[in-house]
Design a protein around this motif. Structure first.
Motif, PDB file in Angstrom:
ATOM      1  N   TYR A 120      -6.012  -1.284   5.030  1.00 38.86           N
ATOM      2  CA  TYR A 120      -5.226  -0.081   4.767  1.00 38.86           C
ATOM      3  C   TYR A 120      -5.859   0.826   3.708  1.00 38.86           C
ATOM      4  O   TYR A 120      -5.510   2.000   3.599  1.00 38.86           O
ATOM      5  N   ILE A 121      -6.748   0.253   2.910  1.00 40.71           N
ATOM      6  CA  ILE A 121      -7.347   1.039   1.836  1.00 40.71           C
ATOM      7  C   ILE A 121      -8.093   2.234   2.417  1.00 40.71           C
ATOM      8  O   ILE A 121      -8.852   2.103   3.383  1.00 40.71           O
ATOM      9  N   THR A 175      -0.106  -4.642  -6.810  1.00 41.43           N
ATOM     10  CA  THR A 175      -1.553  -4.466  -6.958  1.00 41.43           C
ATOM     11  C   THR A 175      -2.171  -5.638  -7.712  1.00 41.43           C
ATOM     12  O   THR A 175      -3.218  -6.161  -7.314  1.00 41.43           O
ATOM     13  N   ALA A 192      -4.681  -5.962   3.289  1.00 41.79           N
ATOM     14  CA  ALA A 192      -4.584  -4.737   2.490  1.00 41.79           C
ATOM     15  C   ALA A 192      -5.915  -3.996   2.460  1.00 41.79           C
ATOM     16  O   ALA A 192      -5.946  -2.766   2.336  1.00 41.79           O
ATOM     17  N   PHE A 204      -5.716   1.753  -8.223  1.00 39.78           N
ATOM     18  CA  PHE A 204      -4.294   1.703  -7.859  1.00 39.78           C
ATOM     19  C   PHE A 204      -3.435   1.368  -9.071  1.00 39.78           C
ATOM     20  O   PHE A 204      -2.367   1.960  -9.279  1.00 39.78           O
ATOM     21  N   CYS A 231       0.825  -1.209   0.000  1.00 38.03           N
ATOM     22  CA  CYS A 231       0.000   0.000   0.000  1.00 38.03           C
ATOM     23  C   CYS A 231       0.860   1.261   0.000  1.00 38.03           C
ATOM     24  O   CYS A 231       0.471   2.280  -0.583  1.00 38.03           O
ATOM     25  N   CYS A 245       0.674   4.388  -2.391  1.00 34.58           N
ATOM     26  CA  CYS A 245       0.540   5.714  -1.782  1.00 34.58           C
ATOM     27  C   CYS A 245       1.549   6.697  -2.367  1.00 34.58           C
ATOM     28  O   CYS A 245       1.224   7.868  -2.617  1.00 34.58           O
ATOM     29  N   THR A 251     -11.043  -0.443  -5.775  1.00 31.63           N
ATOM     30  CA  THR A 251      -9.896   0.327  -5.295  1.00 31.63           C
ATOM     31  C   THR A 251      -8.610  -0.105  -5.985  1.00 31.63           C
ATOM     32  O   THR A 251      -7.827   0.734  -6.446  1.00 31.63           O
ATOM     33  N   THR A 293      -0.236   1.819   9.684  1.00 28.85           N
ATOM     34  CA  THR A 293       0.508   0.555   9.635  1.00 28.85           C
ATOM     35  C   THR A 293       1.116   0.229  10.995  1.00 28.85           C
ATOM     36  O   THR A 293       1.044  -0.914  11.471  1.00 28.85           O
ATOM     37  N   SER A 303       4.775  -1.280  -7.602  1.00 28.17           N
ATOM     38  CA  SER A 303       3.420  -1.018  -7.124  1.00 28.17           C
ATOM     39  C   SER A 303       2.389  -1.690  -8.023  1.00 28.17           C
ATOM     40  O   SER A 303       1.415  -2.287  -7.531  1.00 28.17           O
ATOM     41  N   LEU A 338      -0.794   6.777   6.357  1.00 29.37           N
ATOM     42  CA  LEU A 338      -0.614   5.356   6.069  1.00 29.37           C
ATOM     43  C   LEU A 338       0.454   4.743   6.972  1.00 29.37           C
ATOM     44  O   LEU A 338       0.270   3.633   7.501  1.00 29.37           O
ATOM     45  N   ASP A 369      -6.130   6.681  -0.271  1.00 38.92           N
ATOM     46  CA  ASP A 369      -6.407   7.310  -1.563  1.00 38.92           C
ATOM     47  C   ASP A 369      -7.514   8.357  -1.466  1.00 38.92           C
ATOM     48  O   ASP A 369      -7.585   9.287  -2.269  1.00 38.92           O
TER      49      ASP A 369
END
Length: 486
Positions: free
Chosen positions: A243-244, A434, A240, A397, A69, A73, A393, A275, A430, A271, A247
């Motif tokens: 954590y979303i 994803t 995950a 990403f 994430c 980010c 989401t 975490t 990333s 973020l 955004d």
């Protein structure tokens, strides 16, 4: 394939790009991020994944999910610093890839945020009923009480958002502070009951699942696995989801003071803090009870009961209710800003982009969003479809990560308040991370997502393609009647 010029993405072409009042400062953005990323899941997800999927290795799962994430980010941070607009990934895609792809991302964000608000509202009602019962109050059987609570919370929070960003921000500060106190109590009390032996060997021998493959990855492999490294990575995909939300901070860019600098800092800091907090709770959870004895239904509450600290159950209940309340609030704010941007670009009716003269907020679109959330939460079994939130989401990403690479090549001259280090390596990582998270989603989720996107493309062809302001270059730049100009 027409693309929105970068100069117009944050300009006054539509008469509204900067009509939203600047209310957020860097600390507010951190609270906004924590408000949506830390919900009731902080009290359950570590125990659930430890008991069923990863064992003590769930600690590694949290780290892996956090890194994945964080990569996304960083990509959001660069694009937000270049185009500080409330459209977030939708506007980024409009500038970089073109209108059709922008519509697709906007449609995916509608799925993410609208379903998320309904899902969380339904979960909030169930947890609130449970909290009331834990205090010894008898609640009538059936779903009537939960249905009423869903209606009350969505009407209340929709009203808060409609009344103005400052009102919502004050409420958010109070609730986030309160839930952080509850989480702090969980960590402080839980640490005193940790038994190091419960951590054991992080690597639990893998186990083949007897159930039929459900995710895309399991279907490709031909069978499902739990524990071992496969379990650790599978748990990371589920984690995950917690954590979303970082955004959504990007959707506040238009309302943020010195957005090119403040928004990247706000996203990254929120973020990282989320975490660390999740890791601390996970360490307490796994350390208090052996993973083989964790109850997947009530993991943290059960752990405190097991060590004789029953009163902590009430603290967890209060923290969970407050946590989900702030999540709903921020989701409505984020959805409002995305639809507001799509409306003023003409892809959906422009009347939805009207800003209230009295409250200086897009009140009309806020009320529409609240009404749709109520209908979904009351009449659709949204709790069985929550992975649709995740896939919407992650789809965004992927485009943001690719967007950083493409924009560096096509538009190197644009001023950036933040730059992803080691580009294009980190954006590429990333994108890979994803895609990994996406193949760990259920096949059924992919099927529903494909249907949603096909319907969205039809809507664009019928309405958005013809009403887009880029298709009507001579459209007056003045805002719709009732729009506030600063």
């Amino acid at each position: 394939m027409r693309r929105l010029p970068p100069s117009e993405a944050t300009g006054l072409r539509t008469g509204a790009r900067h009509s939203l009042a600047e209310v957020y400062r860097p600390a507010d953005l951190v609270v906004l991020g924590l408000g949506v990323m830390i919900g009731a899941g902080i009290f359950s997800i570590a125990g659930e994944q430890a008991a069923t999927t990863a064992g003590p290795g769930v600690i590694l799962s949290f780290m892996i999910a956090g890194i994945a994430c964080l990569l996304a980010c960083l990509c959001y941070a660069e694009l937000s610093s270049t185009m500080p607009t409330s459209g977030s990934a939708y506007t980024f895609t409009y500038v970089i890839f073109g209108e059709v792809w922008a519509w697709i991302i906007g449609w995916a964000l509608i799925l993410e945020l609208q379903f998320a608000a309904a899902v969380v509202a339904r979960a909030w009602a169930a947890i609130t009923v449970g909290a009331i019962e834990h205090f010894g109050v008898r609640v009538p059987a059936g779903n009537l009480v939960q249905d009423v609570l869903v209606l009350v919370i969505l009407v209340l929070l929709t009203g808060v958002v409609a009344l103005g960003a400052r009102v919502g921000l004050r409420a958010l500060w109070v609730m986030v502070s309160a839930k952080l106190l509850a989480i702090g109590a969980v960590i402080v009390v839980g640490v005193t009951h940790i038994d190091v032996a419960n951590f054991g060997d992080f690597f639990v021998p893998p186990k083949t699942l007897a159930t039929a493959p459900a995710t895309v990855l399991e279907t490709l492999i031909g069978e499902g696995h739990a524990f071992g490294w496969f379990g650790i990575f599978a748990a990371a995909s589920a984690i995950a989801f917690a954590y979303i939300g970082f955004d959504i901070v990007a959707t506040s860019a238009e309302e943020t003071v010195n957005a090119p600098k403040a928004v990247p800092k706000g996203m990254i800091r929120s973020l990282v803090l989320a975490t660390v907090i999740y890791l601390a709770v996970a360490l307490v959870m796994v350390g208090m009870v052996p993973y083989t004895k964790i109850s997947p239904q009530t993991p943290l509450a059960g752990a405190f009961r097991a060590v004789g600290v029953d009163w902590m159950v009430h603290v967890i209940d209060v923290g969970a209710v407050l946590g989900l309340t702030t999540v709903i609030l921020v989701l409505i704010v984020g959805q409002t800003r995305v639809l507001f941007s799509m409306a003023r670009d003409g892809l959906i009716p422009r009347r939805l982009a009207t800003v209230s003269r009295r409250y200086h907020t897009p009140t009309r679109v806020t009320l529409v969003i609240g009404l749709v959330a109520i209908v979904l939460a009351e009449f659709v079994p949204v709790l069985t479809m929550q992975q649709l939130v995740v896939i919407g989401t992650l789809f965004a990403f992927a485009f943001v990560a690719a967007g950083v690479i493409v924009m560096r090549r096509r538009m190197p001259h644009l001023e950036r308040g933040f730059r992803v280090p080691l580009s294009p390596l980190l954006p590429a990582l990333s994108l890979v991370a994803t895609l990994w998270l996406m193949v760990n989603l259920r096949v059924l989720t992919w099927a529903w997502f494909a249907l949603w996107m096909a319907f969205g493309l039809l809507v664009y062809l019928v309405y958005g393609r013809r009403h887009s302001l880029l298709a009507r270059p001579n459209t007056p730049a003045r805002p719709p009647q009732g729009r506030h100009r600063r």
